[in-house]
Design a protein around this motif. Structure first.
Motif, PDB file in Angstrom:
ATOM      1  N   ARG A  62      27.365 -32.267  10.002  1.00 46.77           N
ATOM      2  CA  ARG A  62      27.126 -31.238   8.964  1.00 46.77           C
ATOM      3  C   ARG A  62      26.464 -31.813   7.692  1.00 46.77           C
ATOM      4  O   ARG A  62      25.843 -31.426   7.224  1.00 46.77           O
ATOM      5  CB  ARG A  62      28.222 -30.188   9.036  1.00 46.77           C
ATOM      6  N   THR A  80      27.457 -25.468  16.690  1.00 55.38           N
ATOM      7  CA  THR A  80      27.843 -24.011  16.638  1.00 55.38           C
ATOM      8  C   THR A  80      29.253 -23.708  17.410  1.00 55.38           C
ATOM      9  O   THR A  80      29.469 -22.617  17.411  1.00 55.38           O
ATOM     10  CB  THR A  80      26.650 -23.505  17.770  1.00 55.38           C
ATOM     11  N   ASP A  83      22.645 -18.838  12.148  1.00 64.51           N
ATOM     12  CA  ASP A  83      23.414 -18.557  11.361  1.00 64.51           C
ATOM     13  C   ASP A  83      24.175 -19.804  10.422  1.00 64.51           C
ATOM     14  O   ASP A  83      25.285 -19.833   9.787  1.00 64.51           O
ATOM     15  CB  ASP A  83      24.779 -18.264  12.379  1.00 64.51           C
ATOM     16  N   GLY A  84      23.345 -20.618  10.493  1.00 67.97           N
ATOM     17  CA  GLY A  84      23.775 -21.931   9.549  1.00 67.97           C
ATOM     18  C   GLY A  84      22.733 -21.947   8.304  1.00 67.97           C
ATOM     19  O   GLY A  84      21.925 -21.376   8.218  1.00 67.97           O
TER      20      GLY A  84
END
Length: 285
Positions: free
Chosen positions: A209, A232, A247-248
């Motif tokens: 990340r 995820t 969603d990131g």
């Protein structure tokens, strides 16, 4: 009056608090002058007669004198709380402290919980052009990657280059309009090219990340189940491929790994559809 006994949970909480406050040594309630205790050397043992070759008794050699004890070794033992290490929390802290890609690479090299480092030739950190709008994330280095120190080389890398070329991308092109940046979830080749365990993926996910945040791509391609799980928390690449995950901070496109396509050519049609979706999204700006 005897002090009231602590229950195990309270005792553990107190020990954890002391560790957070910087306590490193365990001491008694009263001071002990250890220098005074060790000032007088122990009495030398008397020689014990040993029969000689002719039957005469000869004194045995005296034992060597005890070596002096340094003041540093007289300190009390370090306090061991027996608390389990939290590799995920350590990874979060190490990754978060990295201010650029070079610092992130150094943090991964120094991270003590990666099991496969000793069996690998080198770290395989990244390839292509940092800052490119397209970032490819694979699973782990194989033999060719371990030798060359770059992700996605060998036969699977050649297939990936052809796939990227079909949408106008080239890992060797430093320009932002055609460049590609590549990395893996695991940066050291596992023995036998084994798939990383879910616990290992969770431990390495903070580094991935942070890698994405520092590289700042517009699109991330998760090639295979391992990067899909790292990004995820889900698995099932066959079911999830071809569907954007939004969603990131960066949209993610799951698709098949080139090594999978070499084993299962019937998956190439789906992979080509995924590449076209990636091309169109990049073109849309």
């Amino acid at each position: 009056m005897e002090p009231e006994a602590l229950d195990p949970a309270t005792a553990r909480a107190l020990l954890e608090w002391q560790a957070e406050m910087g306590v490193t040594d365990a001491i008694g309630e009263e001071a002990v002058d250890r220098y005074a205790l060790e000032a007088a050397p122990p009495p030398a043992a008397k020689p014990t007669p040993v029969p000689g070759p002719e039957g005469d008794a000869k004194p045995a050699p005296a034992a060597p004198p005890a070596s002096p004890v340094s003041p540093a070794s007289r300190t009390a033992p370090a306090l061991d709380l027996g608390l389990p290490a939290d590799p995920v929390a350590e990874a979060e802290a190490a990754a978060g402290a990295a201010g650029d890609l070079a610092a992130l690479r150094a943090a991964i090299e120094a991270f003590p919980h990666i099991r496969h480092r000793e069996g690998a030739r080198r770290i395989v950190f990244s390839g292509g052009t940092p800052g490119a709008p397209l970032m490819i994330v694979g699973e782990a280095p194989g033999r060719d990657e371990d030798v060359e120190g770059e992700p996605f080389v060998g036969v699977s890398g050649q297939l990936l280059d052809r796939m990227l070329g079909a949408i106008g991308r080239d890992r060797r092109d430093p320009g932002a309009d055609r460049g590609v940046y590549l990395t893996n979830v695991q940066h050291y080749r596992p023995p036998g090219n084994a798939t990383p365990e879910p616990e290992e993926v969770a431990m390495l996910a903070p580094f991935l990340r942070r890698h994405i945040a520092l590289a700042a791509p517009r699109i991330v391609v998760a090639m295979g189940n391992t990067p899909l799980r790292a990004l995820t928390g889900q698995a099932g690449i066959t079911r999830r491929r071809g569907t954007w995950i939004e969603d990131g901070p960066v949209p993610v496109m799951p698709t098949f790994h080139p090594a999978y396509l070499l084993r299962r050519p019937e998956g190439k049609a789906g992979a080509w559809a995924d590449l076209q979706a990636i091309r169109d999204r990049l073109a849309a700006g």
